[in-house]
Design an enzyme around this catalytic site. Structure first.
Site, mmCIF file in Angstrom:
data_model
loop_
_atom_site.group_PDB
_atom_site.id
_atom_site.type_symbol
_atom_site.label_atom_id
_atom_site.label_comp_id
_atom_site.label_asym_id
_atom_site.label_seq_id
_atom_site.Cartn_x
_atom_site.Cartn_y
_atom_site.Cartn_z
ATOM 1 N N ASP A 34 0.823 -1.226 0.000
ATOM 2 C CA ASP A 34 0.000 0.000 0.000
ATOM 3 C C ASP A 34 0.855 1.273 0.000
ATOM 4 O O ASP A 34 0.328 2.377 0.101
ATOM 5 C CB ASP A 34 -0.952 0.006 1.206
ATOM 6 C CG ASP A 34 -0.205 0.057 2.522
ATOM 7 O OD1 ASP A 34 1.054 -0.025 2.513
ATOM 8 O OD2 ASP A 34 -0.856 0.183 3.573
ATOM 9 N N GLY A 35 2.186 1.107 -0.082
ATOM 10 C CA GLY A 35 3.049 2.286 -0.172
ATOM 11 C C GLY A 35 3.647 2.724 1.156
ATOM 12 O O GLY A 35 4.541 3.566 1.181
ATOM 13 N N ARG A 92 12.844 27.323 0.232
ATOM 14 C CA ARG A 92 12.421 28.438 -0.638
ATOM 15 C C ARG A 92 11.018 28.934 -0.342
ATOM 16 O O ARG A 92 10.687 30.066 -0.634
ATOM 17 C CB ARG A 92 12.542 28.012 -2.116
ATOM 18 C CG ARG A 92 13.981 27.987 -2.588
ATOM 19 C CD ARG A 92 14.097 27.401 -3.974
ATOM 20 N NE ARG A 92 13.775 25.986 -3.961
ATOM 21 C CZ ARG A 92 13.710 25.217 -5.049
ATOM 22 N NH1 ARG A 92 13.925 25.754 -6.233
ATOM 23 N NH2 ARG A 92 13.433 23.941 -4.954
ATOM 24 N N GLN A 93 10.175 28.090 0.245
ATOM 25 C CA GLN A 93 8.821 28.552 0.583
ATOM 26 C C GLN A 93 8.896 29.191 1.966
ATOM 27 O O GLN A 93 8.570 28.589 2.988
ATOM 28 C CB GLN A 93 7.837 27.372 0.541
ATOM 29 C CG GLN A 93 6.378 27.775 0.695
ATOM 30 C CD GLN A 93 5.810 28.571 -0.480
ATOM 31 O OE1 GLN A 93 6.316 28.497 -1.577
ATOM 32 N NE2 GLN A 93 4.769 29.345 -0.225
ATOM 33 N N HIS A 127 16.842 33.251 2.580
ATOM 34 C CA HIS A 127 16.485 34.473 1.862
ATOM 35 C C HIS A 127 15.691 35.367 2.810
ATOM 36 O O HIS A 127 16.242 36.249 3.442
ATOM 37 C CB HIS A 127 15.704 34.100 0.593
ATOM 38 C CG HIS A 127 15.339 35.283 -0.248
ATOM 39 N ND1 HIS A 127 14.470 35.201 -1.298
ATOM 40 C CD2 HIS A 127 15.732 36.571 -0.189
ATOM 41 C CE1 HIS A 127 14.345 36.392 -1.859
ATOM 42 N NE2 HIS A 127 15.095 37.236 -1.197
ATOM 43 N N ASP A 166 20.706 36.582 -9.174
ATOM 44 C CA ASP A 166 19.670 37.367 -8.486
ATOM 45 C C ASP A 166 20.246 37.960 -7.195
ATOM 46 O O ASP A 166 21.382 37.662 -6.804
ATOM 47 C CB ASP A 166 18.425 36.515 -8.192
ATOM 48 C CG ASP A 166 18.775 35.185 -7.520
ATOM 49 O OD1 ASP A 166 19.821 35.120 -6.837
ATOM 50 O OD2 ASP A 166 18.015 34.221 -7.698
ATOM 51 N N LYS A 189 16.698 39.538 -10.924
ATOM 52 C CA LYS A 189 15.794 38.497 -11.443
ATOM 53 C C LYS A 189 14.339 38.847 -11.158
ATOM 54 O O LYS A 189 14.013 39.332 -10.078
ATOM 55 C CB LYS A 189 16.134 37.153 -10.792
ATOM 56 C CG LYS A 189 15.191 36.020 -11.164
ATOM 57 C CD LYS A 189 15.756 34.664 -10.793
ATOM 58 C CE LYS A 189 15.376 34.208 -9.415
ATOM 59 N NZ LYS A 189 15.887 32.877 -9.084
ATOM 60 N N ARG A 191 10.781 36.726 -11.225
ATOM 61 C CA ARG A 191 10.163 35.416 -11.436
ATOM 62 C C ARG A 191 8.650 35.597 -11.498
ATOM 63 O O ARG A 191 8.049 36.126 -10.564
ATOM 64 C CB ARG A 191 10.546 34.455 -10.310
ATOM 65 C CG ARG A 191 9.966 33.048 -10.504
ATOM 66 C CD ARG A 191 10.288 32.110 -9.363
ATOM 67 N NE ARG A 191 11.660 31.644 -9.356
ATOM 68 C CZ ARG A 191 12.138 30.707 -10.170
ATOM 69 N NH1 ARG A 191 11.371 30.177 -11.090
ATOM 70 N NH2 ARG A 191 13.403 30.329 -10.073
ATOM 71 N N ASP A 216 25.027 29.779 -8.424
ATOM 72 C CA ASP A 216 23.751 29.836 -7.701
ATOM 73 C C ASP A 216 23.701 28.696 -6.694
ATOM 74 O O ASP A 216 24.428 27.712 -6.823
ATOM 75 C CB ASP A 216 22.577 29.742 -8.678
ATOM 76 C CG ASP A 216 21.328 30.431 -8.133
ATOM 77 O OD1 ASP A 216 21.361 30.935 -6.991
ATOM 78 O OD2 ASP A 216 20.308 30.471 -8.852
#
Ligand code: R5P
Length: 292
Positions: A34-35, A92-93, A127, A166, A189, A191, A216
């Site tokens: 089932d994973g 990044r989020q 960031h 960037d 940059k 986006r 980068d």
């Protein structure tokens, strides 16, 4: 100290064990029909300082096994359980860019902090967060790839001009330029979407007599670096080299970079990839030594 590799990280664990003169073992993971994952520590962890070594690109398929392994090590009596993770995902989020979005970097940090005693990583995408301490509740060490990249550039590129695509790349490119005593600049940059990126020079680029080297932290779709290379070519620069710390890109993206006029793409080995040429284990091991 006992270094335990998660699946796919055996070479990383071996390099760390070598650097740290530590024992090495494996975490076996198998999937039920089932994973669901069955995780098994293939070493006795009782009273050991356990270091889990993991490549965490494409993290959604790997994170549960990592947490299960960490919990098992604690339950089986490990003296401590840390994580050596050269690429730290989900950084990044770092903002709710649209209403209702999860700030995944913080949620991911909460998740890992609950099962680990410490964490060492290389050049996380800091960031809007300025330090991992803002989101991780456990001790963390950030190791810079710059010394390893600088050593490679000293050997391979006589007169580099370092270019970040960037504004946030200034931290990585500036550190590298400082070590090399080389000139550097960043581009600007914009986006608009995952594969909809544009970059523009922020001033005159003094490239005469120099090899442009785009640097980068992450190369994913390759769009950022590809449009940056095109912008440099439009200024009359020679074919640039490109160095990425974390190689998240696939073969199609690699081809896209070469098609954009990049002479050679080189990456650090935080994520196993055909372009890996710069070893991070010695730097990572130094961070582990401080926390384990
Ligand atoms: C984000 O700002 C990062 O530093 C990289 O520039 C970005 O993740 C690269 O992504 P892509 O290769 O998809 O353009």
């Amino acid at each position: 100290m006992l270094i335990l590799s998660l699946p796919g990280a055996q070479a990383l664990a071996a390099a760390l064990a070598d650097q740290l003169v530590a024992d090495q073992g494996e975490v076996a993971v198998r999937h039920f029909p089932d994973g669901e994952s069955l995780v098994r520590l293939q070493a006795d962890v009782k009273d050991r300082k356990v270091v889990l070594a993991a490549h965490m690109d494409h993290p959604d398929g790997k994170t549960l096994a990592l947490l299960f392994a960490a919990d098992a090590a604690r339950e089986l009596g490990a003296a401590s359980v840390g994580l050596a993770v050269p690429y730290l995902p989900y950084m990044r989020q770092d903002h709710r860019f649209h209403p209702g979005e999860a700030i995944s970097s913080r949620s991911y940090a909460r998740l890992l902090s609950a099962s680990l005693d410490w964490l060492v990583t290389v050049d996380p995408h800091l960031h809007r967060w300025h330090s991992l301490d803002q989101i991780y509740a456990i001790p963390t060490r950030v190791v810079q790839a710059a010394p390893a990249i600088a050593a490679w550039l000293r050997r391979e590129v006589p007169r580099p001009l370092l270019v970040g695509p960037d504004s946030e790349s200034a931290q990585w490119v500036g550190a590298l330029a400082g070590l090399l005593g080389a000139p550097w600049t960043t581009l600007a940059k914009t986006r608009r979407g995952d594969r909809d990126v544009s970059v523009a020079p922020t001033g005159a680029v003094q490239w005469e007599g120099r090899t442009p080297v785009l640097v980068d932290d992450i190369i994913s779709t390759g769009e950022t670096i590809a449009v940056a290379a095109q912008a440099l070519r439009a200024l009359g620069c020679g074919a640039p080299l490109c160095i990425g710390v974390h190689a998240l890109f696939d073969q199609a993206a690699h081809q896209r970079l070469l098609d954009a006029g990049i002479e050679r793409v080189v990456t650090c080995d935080s994520v196993p990839h055909a372009t890996n040429a710069i070893a991070l284990a010695p730097l990572l091991a130094a961070g582990v030594r401080e926390l384990a």
